[in-house]
Design an enzyme around this catalytic site. Sequence first.
Site, PDB file in Angstrom:
ATOM      1  N   LYS A 151      -3.693 -11.110  -8.194  1.00 58.56           N
ATOM      2  CA  LYS A 151      -4.538 -11.545  -7.008  1.00 58.56           C
ATOM      3  C   LYS A 151      -6.023 -10.373  -7.760  1.00 58.56           C
ATOM      4  CE  LYS A 151      -6.058  -9.283  -2.836  1.00 58.56           C
ATOM      5  NZ  LYS A 151      -6.953  -9.452  -2.071  1.00 58.56           N
TER       6      LYS A 151
ATOM      7  N   LYS B  36       0.560  -1.157  -0.009  1.00 58.44           N
ATOM      8  CA  LYS B  36      -0.364  -0.113   0.102  1.00 58.44           C
ATOM      9  C   LYS B  36       1.196   1.091   0.094  1.00 58.44           C
ATOM     10  CE  LYS B  36      -4.007  -1.140  -0.248  1.00 58.44           C
ATOM     11  NZ  LYS B  36      -5.186  -2.119   0.559  1.00 58.44           N
TER      12      LYS B  36
ATOM     13  N   LYS C   8     -10.165  -5.426  -5.364  1.00 60.07           N
ATOM     14  CA  LYS C   8     -10.624  -4.469  -6.185  1.00 60.07           C
ATOM     15  C   LYS C   8      -9.993  -2.863  -6.230  1.00 60.07           C
ATOM     16  CE  LYS C   8     -13.680  -5.169  -1.535  1.00 60.07           C
ATOM     17  NZ  LYS C   8     -12.939  -5.594  -0.426  1.00 60.07           N
TER      18      LYS C   8
HETATM   19  N1  AQP Z   1      -8.457 -12.795  -4.902  1.00 59.40           N
HETATM   20  C1  AQP Z   1      -8.461 -13.488  -3.999  1.00 59.40           C
HETATM   21  N2  AQP Z   1      -9.102 -15.036  -4.141  1.00 59.40           N
HETATM   22  C2  AQP Z   1      -9.361 -15.499  -2.766  1.00 59.40           C
HETATM   23  N3  AQP Z   1      -9.892 -14.471  -1.731  1.00 59.40           N
HETATM   24  C3  AQP Z   1      -9.620 -13.399  -2.100  1.00 59.40           C
HETATM   25  N4  AQP Z   1     -10.151 -12.591  -0.998  1.00 59.40           N
HETATM   26  C4  AQP Z   1     -10.013 -11.131  -1.963  1.00 59.40           C
HETATM   27  N5  AQP Z   1      -9.774 -11.420  -2.863  1.00 59.40           N
HETATM   28  C5  AQP Z   1      -8.880 -12.729  -2.745  1.00 59.40           C
HETATM   29  C6  AQP Z   1     -10.877 -12.287   0.223  1.00 59.40           C
HETATM   30  O1  AQP Z   1     -11.968 -11.930   0.456  1.00 59.40           O
HETATM   31  C7  AQP Z   1     -12.428 -11.329   1.692  1.00 59.40           C
HETATM   32  C8  AQP Z   1     -12.139  -9.974   2.121  1.00 59.40           C
HETATM   33  O2  AQP Z   1     -11.716  -9.394   1.621  1.00 59.40           O
HETATM   34  P1  AQP Z   1     -11.579  -7.328   2.171  1.00 59.40           P
HETATM   35  O3  AQP Z   1     -11.878  -7.043   0.900  1.00 59.40           O
HETATM   36  O4  AQP Z   1     -11.723  -7.819   3.314  1.00 59.40           O
HETATM   37  O5  AQP Z   1     -10.175  -7.684   1.315  1.00 59.40           O
HETATM   38  P2  AQP Z   1      -8.649  -8.077   0.582  1.00 59.40           P
HETATM   39  O6  AQP Z   1      -8.125  -9.029   0.291  1.00 59.40           O
HETATM   40  O7  AQP Z   1      -8.541  -6.623   0.593  1.00 59.40           O
HETATM   41  O8  AQP Z   1     -10.435  -8.222  -1.022  1.00 59.40           O
HETATM   42  P3  AQP Z   1      -9.944  -6.938  -2.098  1.00 59.40           P
HETATM   43  O9  AQP Z   1     -10.390  -6.871  -2.900  1.00 59.40           O
HETATM   44  O10 AQP Z   1      -8.367  -7.428  -2.433  1.00 59.40           O
HETATM   45  O11 AQP Z   1      -9.699  -5.660  -1.958  1.00 59.40           O
HETATM   46  P4  AQP Z   1      -8.857  -4.115  -1.839  1.00 59.40           P
HETATM   47  O12 AQP Z   1      -8.429  -3.988  -2.834  1.00 59.40           O
HETATM   48  O13 AQP Z   1      -9.580  -3.647  -1.090  1.00 59.40           O
HETATM   49  O14 AQP Z   1      -7.655  -4.188  -1.106  1.00 59.40           O
HETATM   50  C9  AQP Z   1     -10.896 -12.347   2.429  1.00 59.40           C
HETATM   51  O15 AQP Z   1     -10.334 -12.842   3.481  1.00 59.40           O
HETATM   52  C10 AQP Z   1      -9.065 -12.194   1.535  1.00 59.40           C
HETATM   53  O16 AQP Z   1      -9.056 -13.062   1.930  1.00 59.40           O
END
Ligand code: AQP
Length: 349
Positions: A218, A138, A221
């Site tokens: 991965k 980040k 969002k």
């Molecule tokens: N690509 C992924 N594959 C498997 N698991 C995933 N998770 C997220 N992306 C994948 C799992 O979804 C849960 C919720 O995620 P989050 O929103 O709390 O945070 P994150 O992991 O940071 O997801 P994003 O989509 O990548 O969000 P941003 O971009 O905002 O940081 C978690 O259990 C995560 O592991």
Amino acid sequence: RAMSEPAPTHTLDPTPAPAPVAADAPARVRCFSGIQPSGAPHIGNDLGAIRNYVALQDRFESIYCIVDFHALTTTHDPEVLRRRTREMATALLALGLDPGRCTLFVQSHRPEVAELMWLFLTVTPVSWLERTPSYKEKRENQPEDVNHGLLTYPALMAADIVLYKASVVPVGRDQAAHLELSREIVRAFNNRYGPTFPEPQAVYTEAPVVLGTDGVRKMSKSIGNTIEIFAPADEIRRQVMSMVTDTQRIKRTDPGRPEVCNVCQLHRFFGDDYEEIWDGERTARTGCVDTKKLLVERILRHYAPARERYAELMASPATVDGVLEAGAARLRPIVDATMAEVREKMGLR
Ligand code: AQP
């Protein structure tokens, strides 16, 4: 297979609120997980985590949370945060969380978690936080906004989980390092003040890392390489059709390599005939475009009931708000008991 099981019946009427969970009676092991309202939910969230939230509702005393405090590290528009928080709660209900079988709430509605985070920070060496991969990431991705919340994120995550003395944590593998750090923080607390908290353990699905439409990173969002679950069908079609496939398959007649093609990999989760689809690719009977078109169809078909429920619930925001309020109220006795114990042990009483 959990993905093709019928969606559970929902009990969405928030009144009367479910009976409070007795603070001194963790008759069943508790499960906790949080999801950030930082954008639209995508199939990576579902395949990697949400479907386990749904599956574990009946096995554990399950608590799920929309982590809006965490999202403040990247989302600074109050209206956007409010809207996304409600949308994420709606999405979780539409995907199968049942407030009669689990507790769903918004992180900031139980603000005691911020107090526990502070207390945890006093047992956490700064060096542990600085080495967290997501902090480093980040820091690079948003150099203009390296706020302190990004650094202390794992301490808040530890507090999120053990405020409820939960030990089972369904997450995607991207959270493994955070969870390991949560365990270390909990251990440091227990060593200094005596056994208080269980050490949280991750639980993964069969798809712990879902790659994004770029086929490399991965699905995330914040990267914007997602296939959304609740976007209009045309948008989902556009997202799938933009996916990077096997980069060595140049001509339509070249044999494909399903093992390295993200479209083929995703087919594993949207139908039982994926081996046939893979065979079509290997023998060049089918081209990448055909396989993507089929994936669009399968994804839309798979999520059709959830998309319908989502639309219904979005038209009834008071229902969703009621579920969230009842969820936060239900957790109060557990939170009060944990915080009283912690304050006592730390000399704050
Ligand atoms: N690509 C992924 N594959 C498997 N698991 C995933 N998770 C997220 N992306 C994948 C799992 O979804 C849960 C919720 O995620 P989050 O929103 O709390 O945070 P994150 O992991 O940071 O997801 P994003 O989509 O990548 O969000 P941003 O971009 O905002 O940081 C978690 O259990 C995560 O592991």
